[in-house]
Design a protein around this motif. Structure first.
Motif, PDB file in Angstrom:
ATOM      1  N   TYR A   1       0.811  -1.212   0.000  1.00 49.31           N
ATOM      2  CA  TYR A   1       0.000   0.000   0.000  1.00 49.31           C
ATOM      3  C   TYR A   1       0.845   1.262   0.000  1.00 49.31           C
ATOM      4  CZ  TYR A   1      -4.390  -2.505   0.452  1.00 49.31           C
ATOM      5  OH  TYR A   1      -5.475  -3.296   0.198  1.00 49.31           O
ATOM      6  N   GLN A   2       2.028   1.192   0.583  1.00 48.10           N
ATOM      7  CA  GLN A   2       2.943   2.331   0.496  1.00 48.10           C
ATOM      8  C   GLN A   2       3.352   2.561  -0.958  1.00 48.10           C
ATOM      9  OE1 GLN A   2       6.112   1.301   3.190  1.00 48.10           O
ATOM     10  NE2 GLN A   2       5.073   2.144   4.986  1.00 48.10           N
ATOM     11  N   LYS A   3       3.666   1.484  -1.649  1.00 51.34           N
ATOM     12  CA  LYS A   3       4.051   1.622  -3.052  1.00 51.34           C
ATOM     13  C   LYS A   3       2.878   2.112  -3.890  1.00 51.34           C
ATOM     14  CE  LYS A   3       6.065  -0.735  -7.034  1.00 51.34           C
ATOM     15  NZ  LYS A   3       6.609  -1.991  -7.598  1.00 51.34           N
ATOM     16  N   LEU A   4       1.684   1.584  -3.622  1.00 55.25           N
ATOM     17  CA  LEU A   4       0.505   2.005  -4.378  1.00 55.25           C
ATOM     18  C   LEU A   4       0.251   3.500  -4.199  1.00 55.25           C
ATOM     19  CD1 LEU A   4      -1.883   1.220  -6.171  1.00 55.25           C
ATOM     20  CD2 LEU A   4      -3.166   0.630  -4.091  1.00 55.25           C
ATOM     21  N   ALA A   5       0.444   4.003  -2.991  1.00 52.27           N
ATOM     22  CA  ALA A   5       0.247   5.427  -2.735  1.00 52.27           C
ATOM     23  C   ALA A   5       1.183   6.273  -3.594  1.00 52.27           C
ATOM     24  CB  ALA A   5       0.482   5.724  -1.253  1.00 52.27           C
ATOM     25  N   TRP A   6       2.442   5.909  -3.648  1.00 58.47           N
ATOM     26  CA  TRP A   6       3.395   6.676  -4.442  1.00 58.47           C
ATOM     27  C   TRP A   6       3.170   6.479  -5.940  1.00 58.47           C
ATOM     28  CZ3 TRP A   6       5.936  10.615  -2.686  1.00 58.47           C
ATOM     29  CH2 TRP A   6       6.236  10.697  -1.324  1.00 58.47           C
ATOM     30  N   MET A   7       2.712   5.299  -6.338  1.00 58.06           N
ATOM     31  CA  MET A   7       2.376   5.081  -7.745  1.00 58.06           C
ATOM     32  C   MET A   7       1.280   6.036  -8.189  1.00 58.06           C
ATOM     33  SD  MET A   7       2.459   0.897  -7.865  1.00 58.06           S
ATOM     34  CE  MET A   7       1.590   0.809  -9.438  1.00 58.06           C
ATOM     35  N   ILE A   8       0.244   6.199  -7.357  1.00 63.65           N
ATOM     36  CA  ILE A   8      -0.861   7.093  -7.698  1.00 63.65           C
ATOM     37  C   ILE A   8      -0.371   8.539  -7.785  1.00 63.65           C
ATOM     38  CG2 ILE A   8      -3.038   8.055  -6.840  1.00 63.65           C
ATOM     39  CD1 ILE A   8      -3.648   5.258  -5.698  1.00 63.65           C
ATOM     40  N   ILE A   9       0.488   8.943  -6.857  1.00 66.01           N
ATOM     41  CA  ILE A   9       1.021  10.307  -6.874  1.00 66.01           C
ATOM     42  C   ILE A   9       1.826  10.560  -8.140  1.00 66.01           C
ATOM     43  CG2 ILE A   9       2.669  11.872  -5.764  1.00 66.01           C
ATOM     44  CD1 ILE A   9       1.791  10.645  -3.083  1.00 66.01           C
ATOM     45  N   PHE A  10       2.764   9.670  -8.446  1.00 71.41           N
ATOM     46  CA  PHE A  10       3.608   9.863  -9.631  1.00 71.41           C
ATOM     47  C   PHE A  10       2.780   9.826 -10.916  1.00 71.41           C
ATOM     48  CE2 PHE A  10       7.236   7.864  -7.008  1.00 71.41           C
ATOM     49  CZ  PHE A  10       7.591   9.108  -6.526  1.00 71.41           C
ATOM     50  N   ALA A  11       1.786   8.945 -10.958  1.00 70.46           N
ATOM     51  CA  ALA A  11       0.968   8.798 -12.168  1.00 70.46           C
ATOM     52  C   ALA A  11       0.033   9.985 -12.382  1.00 70.46           C
ATOM     53  CB  ALA A  11       0.154   7.505 -12.084  1.00 70.46           C
ATOM     54  N   THR A  12      -0.236  10.745 -11.322  1.00 68.34           N
ATOM     55  CA  THR A  12      -1.152  11.881 -11.408  1.00 68.34           C
ATOM     56  C   THR A  12      -0.441  13.166 -11.814  1.00 68.34           C
ATOM     57  OG1 THR A  12      -2.544  10.866  -9.701  1.00 68.34           O
ATOM     58  CG2 THR A  12      -2.870  13.215 -10.112  1.00 68.34           C
ATOM     59  N   ILE A  13       0.850  13.249 -11.577  1.00 68.45           N
ATOM     60  CA  ILE A  13       1.598  14.482 -11.833  1.00 68.45           C
ATOM     61  C   ILE A  13       1.511  14.955 -13.287  1.00 68.45           C
ATOM     62  CG2 ILE A  13       3.932  15.462 -11.920  1.00 68.45           C
ATOM     63  CD1 ILE A  13       4.543  13.938  -9.336  1.00 68.45           C
ATOM     64  N   PRO A  14       1.712  14.075 -14.296  1.00 66.13           N
ATOM     65  CA  PRO A  14       1.682  14.577 -15.684  1.00 66.13           C
ATOM     66  C   PRO A  14       0.366  15.244 -16.067  1.00 66.13           C
ATOM     67  CG  PRO A  14       2.696  12.407 -15.608  1.00 66.13           C
ATOM     68  CD  PRO A  14       2.114  12.652 -14.251  1.00 66.13           C
ATOM     69  N   VAL A  15      -0.763  14.600 -15.786  1.00 70.21           N
ATOM     70  CA  VAL A  15      -2.044  15.188 -16.179  1.00 70.21           C
ATOM     71  C   VAL A  15      -2.327  16.439 -15.359  1.00 70.21           C
ATOM     72  CG1 VAL A  15      -3.419  13.772 -14.571  1.00 70.21           C
ATOM     73  CG2 VAL A  15      -4.474  14.703 -16.633  1.00 70.21           C
ATOM     74  N   GLY A  16      -1.863  16.488 -14.114  1.00 66.34           N
ATOM     75  CA  GLY A  16      -2.052  17.683 -13.305  1.00 66.34           C
ATOM     76  C   GLY A  16      -1.325  18.879 -13.882  1.00 66.34           C
TER      77      GLY A  16
END
Length: 367
Positions: free
Chosen positions: A97-112
């Motif tokens: 779940y720690q990895k999943l949290a950071w995956m979501i953050i990194f994956a959201t940055i480009p579209v943001g």
């Protein structure tokens, strides 16, 4: 915008809530529907107009949609957010779940970043009804191609997920390559035979001996509780499979959300296709798409709340009514789609997008 009626607001709100999660483009529908209806709808609900208050209303509805997603996935977000904070405190990532949290953050940055910089340009250039109709057809072709040309890795992932799923007969699901060991370790428990699904179900029901069939464990719970246990089991197993991806794969999948800035292209649809292209099962691709969409939708809505308050004076009643319908539509939709994509494909949505897009093109040209 001061002439926005309750029917207009409520129809738009319901369409937003449903189509935001169905892979058919909410923005595309909210551009096309007023143009197809015509009259005051076309005048009041013009997303491409300069400083369009209608756009502020649509994006404001994203808050209601995001709240519905947070309610449905609240257990997941509690774990994800808690794991993120624990990873910061520890200074390292050690659990799924720690990895999943950071995956979501990194994956959201480009579209943001792209959304903040170019949202206005995309809206003015591509928010026209005829262009939205064209992109809706393109969206349908993307969904069809995503199913037609799935990778062998993705098809194998589907088979593995199906093998891990507990049969209705109550037999123990076979252990898969991504069994529940890591999640059980994170929770300080052991893994019952049968993999992650059996493990999570047993844990949710209050324990159970090694190899205990899920039906036997769940028989001690009420029907609703047993259903929740099964849903949590599927979610935990899916989250573990998602964290088998690399961070770069997550960023690639998340980056395709940029395409959804084009009216007619579905955020969840293209994200699912990208996920399957990278080897995810359809079920896991859908779940990752919904998790990725939540912070993006929420952020988009929050950023436009100021405009909505300023430009929405005199129509707060219709705005509230539309927001309620948007939230209800989103909740019902995600609940349906999570189950739907466990066994069914994107093809019906692809056909719908192509047909509705072509109809809209022809109608708008001849009206």
């Amino acid at each position: 915008m001061s002439h926005m009626t309750y029917p207009e607001a409520m129809v738009v709100g319901l369409i937003q809530g449903v189509t935001e999660l169905f892979p058919v483009s909410s923005l595309g529908h909210n551009v096309l529907i007023p143009a197809l209806v015509g009259g005051s709808w076309a005048r009041d609900l013009n997303v491409s107009a300069s400083e369009s208050p209608y756009l502020a209303y649509i994006v404001g509805l994203h808050v209601a949609t995001a709240i519905a997603l947070l309610i449905y996935f609240w257990r997941d977000w509690v774990k994800i957010i808690g794991a993120w904070f624990s990873s910061i405190r520890a200074g390292r990532v050690t659990t799924p779940y720690q990895k999943l949290a950071w995956m979501i953050i990194f994956a959201t940055i480009p579209v943001g970043l792209v959304g903040l910089k170019f949202e206005h340009v995309f809206r003015v250039l591509f928010g026209k009804p005829i262009r939205a109709a064209i992109f809706l057809v393109v969206n349908g072709l993307i969904l069809y191609a995503g199913e037609k040309f799935r990778t062998r890795k993705s098809l194998r992932a589907d088979a593995e997920v199906a093998a891990q799923r507990v049969p209705a007969t109550g037999a123990v699901a076979p252990a898969g390559a991504h069994g529940g060991a890591a999640l059980a370790h994170e929770q300080g428990g052991t893994v019952p035979a049968g993999g992650a699904v059996a493990a999570a179900a047993a844990a949710g029901a209050g324990g159970g001996t090694v190899g205990t069939p899920v039906r036997q464990v769940a028989s001690h719970a009420s029907g609703n509780r047993a259903s929740r246990i099964a849903e949590q089991a599927v979610a935990r197993s899916s989250d573990e499979r998602l964290t088998a991806m690399s961070y770069w794969q997550a960023v690639i999948i998340g980056s395709v959300q940029i395409l959804a800035l084009l009216a007619g292209i579905s955020r969840d649809g293209v994200t699912m296709v990208a996920g399957m292209f990278r080897g995810l099962s359809r079920e896991d691709a859908a779940r990752f798409a919904f998790l990725l969409a939540t912070p993006v939708i929420l952020a988009a809505g929050v950023l436009k709340l100021g405009d909505l308050v300023t430009l929405g004076k005199g129509i707060y009643g219709p705005i509230i009514a539309g927001s309620i319908l948007s939230g209800v539509g989103a909740y019902v939709s995600v609940r349906f789609l999570v189950r739907y994509f466990q066994t069914r494909t994107l093809t019906p949505f692809a056909i719908y997008c192509v047909l509705f897009g072509l109809f809209s093109i022809i109608y708008l040209q001849v009206k």
